[in-house]
Design a protein around this motif. Structure first.
Motif, PDB file in Angstrom:
ATOM      1  N   CYS B  44      -5.594  41.384   7.677  1.00  0.00           N
ATOM      2  CA  CYS B  44      -6.281  40.624   8.722  1.00  0.00           C
ATOM      3  C   CYS B  44      -7.788  40.636   8.450  1.00  0.00           C
ATOM      4  N   CYS B  47      -9.437  42.649  12.025  1.00  0.00           N
ATOM      5  CA  CYS B  47      -9.196  44.080  12.290  1.00  0.00           C
ATOM      6  C   CYS B  47      -8.864  44.853  11.018  1.00  0.00           C
ATOM      7  N   CYS B  58      -2.255  37.542  12.498  1.00  0.00           N
ATOM      8  CA  CYS B  58      -2.339  38.873  13.093  1.00  0.00           C
ATOM      9  C   CYS B  58      -2.170  38.706  14.599  1.00  0.00           C
ATOM     10  N   CYS B  61      -5.161  39.982  16.847  1.00  0.00           N
ATOM     11  CA  CYS B  61      -6.412  39.208  16.795  1.00  0.00           C
ATOM     12  C   CYS B  61      -6.167  37.710  16.969  1.00  0.00           C
TER      13      CYS B  61
HETATM   14 ZN   LIG Z   1      -6.195  41.578  13.273  1.00  0.00          ZN
END
Ligand SMILES: [Zn+2]
Lengths: 385, 154
Positions: B44, B47, B58, B61
């Motif tokens: 990701c 993150c 993700c 997120c």
């Molecule tokens: Zn993420």
């Protein structure tokens, strides 16, 4: 116009491993008639119905359609909600939303299952990804075993700690005439029962059941006219946390932690251990009774075994858990979460008879799905602010 | 006439054919596994979590992921169980060969866990934190079965 919502009646079947005497529609009807009688209402009083069970169980879909004669749904608004193991709690949350919206005054909520009519492991497998999740999959038990194994390694818990939870729930079931399994077991018997998947023994897990449950919710405009002491819904929460089974944090139930924090915040609860009076936890195996009450914040991480050994969650203890005997005694999956809700309601109303906990102000009920998701309801005897 | 006879009907031996698309991320993963015995995960951008199996988004997120990273092939047992009860595998219709080791493997470099068999020849070596490596199938076709199992190496 948003309304406060209360539960004004509940009904459930006498749950059994096998009910060949009735079909699904007839089983549903038993619970519906009992809920109507409990609320002293007629089917014509009901404005809408929410119904659900576990997808693919029984191999019969669209229960919202084929059960209308039994559910009372003929020519009424009826919707099906199905979220796997959490279904029984999700249908209650759906009913709460319908009544809370102000669009329906009285809603009938139904959960049911006839586990005896299918292969439970086969049906559960259809809830998991065919590319990544099914090769080693073994139904509900494999993931639960992996969770328990991780918890034991992380906090130094033991198989005995799990067995103590099973002993508690099976003892509590003796007080509940609706429970399927009503047989006390000893710690030694749990530990000597066959190992299904390390560290889970046969007597650590729930059975498969046939059963149905129904709950009637009403808006604040009429709830107290129907029922002098209704069960007010203070808050609900729902969390789903993963795509694939390997995404979970094994040893902790993230969905329970986040959902319960939302409940406590909504209701202004600071110390759930002191402010809750009873818990009906969707706990399909013993170790969940350790891990998940830590995620709820009842006790800190790793503290549940001692808390339970000290008798705090037994009947007569500080915070009784599963006075009904819980899921380890009875598990008609699509009804199981709604039975938790109905049992919490009976505790708040003072109708739980031999399994009644005295003076219940707040009760907690939950639903759990083997994919690490959690739904939950906070019940109270006072009307929320 | 018999009183209260409870009649039951059975579904018989019906089978249903399914054909699932593995998707663009899964297809790359299985191609690399089949042809190069490599494990490809995806990271990701926000993150920095490294996902195994790889996927497009993700969930935490809700952003698209494009950064492929090679992980493994060695890793550790993050958690596991040993299945000891006999049951019919609904995927194959055959009985699962119990006991079998069910591992959640954390590949070196990955953050989420990969499920597969763990060889149970020596059960005492299977524990959380044990290092493992994959044993690949000789005839690889681009599926999860291209790995036979993981074995404990420490
Ligand atoms: Zn993420």
């Amino acid at each position: 116009m948003a309304k406060r919502v209360a539960i004004v009646g509940t009904g459930q079947t006498f749950h059994k491993s096998h009910r060949p005497d009735v079909n699904g529609q007839e089983l549903i009807n038993e619970a519906v008639l009992r809920a109507l009688a409990d609320a002293d209402l007629k089917m014509k009083d009901i404005d809408a119905i929410v119904i659900g069970n576990m997808d693919h169980f029984e191999g019969i879909n669209y229960v919202d359609c084929w059960s209308v004669d039994g559910s009372g749904g003929t020519m009424k608004p009826i919707i099906k909600l199905t979220t796997g193991g959490t279904t029984g709690c999700t249908v209650a949350i759906g009913g709460y939303h319908l009544v809370g919206s102000g669009m329906f005054d009285k809603v009938l909520i139904i959960g049911w299952e006839k586990n005896s009519e299918s292969d439970t492991t086969g049906a559960i497998t259809t809830a998991f990804d065919p590319v990544w999740d099914r090769l080693v999959f073994a139904g509900a038990i494999s993931g639960l075993a992996a969770e328990a194994q991780a918890y034991i390694a992380r906090y130094g818990a033991s198989e005995r700690d799990g067995a103590r939870v099973s002993v508690r729930d099976r003892k509590h079931a003796m007080n509940n005439p609706h429970a399927q399994l009503r047989k006390e077991v000893s710690l030694e018997e749990v530990l000597a029962s066959p190992m299904l998947a390390d560290p889970i023994h046969l007597l650590d897990v729930c059975p498969r059941s046939d059963g149905a449950c129904a709950v009637i919710m009403a808006s604040e405009d009429i709830a107290e006219k129907i029922c002098p002491k209704p069960d007010w819904i203070w808050a609900t929460a729902s969390r789903h946390s993963y795509s694939y089974l390997g995404d979970a944090d094994y040893g902790r139930l993230t969905s329970m932690r986040e959902g319960s924090q939302e409940l406590w915040k909504k209701a202004g609860i600071r110390e759930p251990r002191k402010e809750l009076d009873v818990i009906e936890l969707y706990q399909p195996y013993s170790f969940g009774g350790l891990i998940w009450i830590e995620d709820m914040g009842i006790v800190g991480p790793g503290e549940a075994p001692q808390y339970i050994w000290d008798g705090n969650t037994d009947m007569g203890g500080e915070l009784p858990i599963n006075p009904s005997g819980g899921v380890i005694a009875t598990n008609p999956i699509g009804a199981t979460g709604l039975i938790r809700c109905a049992e919490a309601t009976m505790q708040v109303m003072g109708k739980a008879q031999g399994r009644q906990v005295p003076d219940v102000n707040f009760a907690f009920s939950s639903g759990f799905g083997g994919c690490w998701w959690t739904d939950m309801i906070l019940h109270g005897n006072k009307k929320p602010n | 006439m018999t009183q209260n006879e409870n009649i039951i009907i059975e579904s018989g031996d019906a089978i249903q054919p399914f054909a699932y698309s593995v998707g663009m991320h899964g297809s790359k993963f299985f191609t690399e596994l089949r042809d190069n015995r490599r494990f490809m995960a995806i990271k990701c951008p926000k993150c920095k979590k490294v996902y195994m199996p790889p996927r497009g988004v993700c969930g935490d997120c809700f952003v698209e992921m494009k950064d492929w990273v090679e992980v493994g092939p060695k890793g550790i047992i993050s958690t596991f169980t040993i299945l000891r009860f006999a049951f019919i595998d609904p995927e194959t219709g055959a009985q699962k060969p119990v006991p079998y080791g069910y591992g959640f493997i954390k590949f070196d470099g990955a953050d989420t866990l990969f499920q597969h068999y763990i060889n149970v020849k020596d059960e005492t070596r299977i524990r959380i934190g044990a290092r493992v490596e994959p044993v690949f199938s000789k005839d690889r076709k681009g599926s999860i079965r291209d790995i036979e199992y993981f074995k404990v190496i420490d």
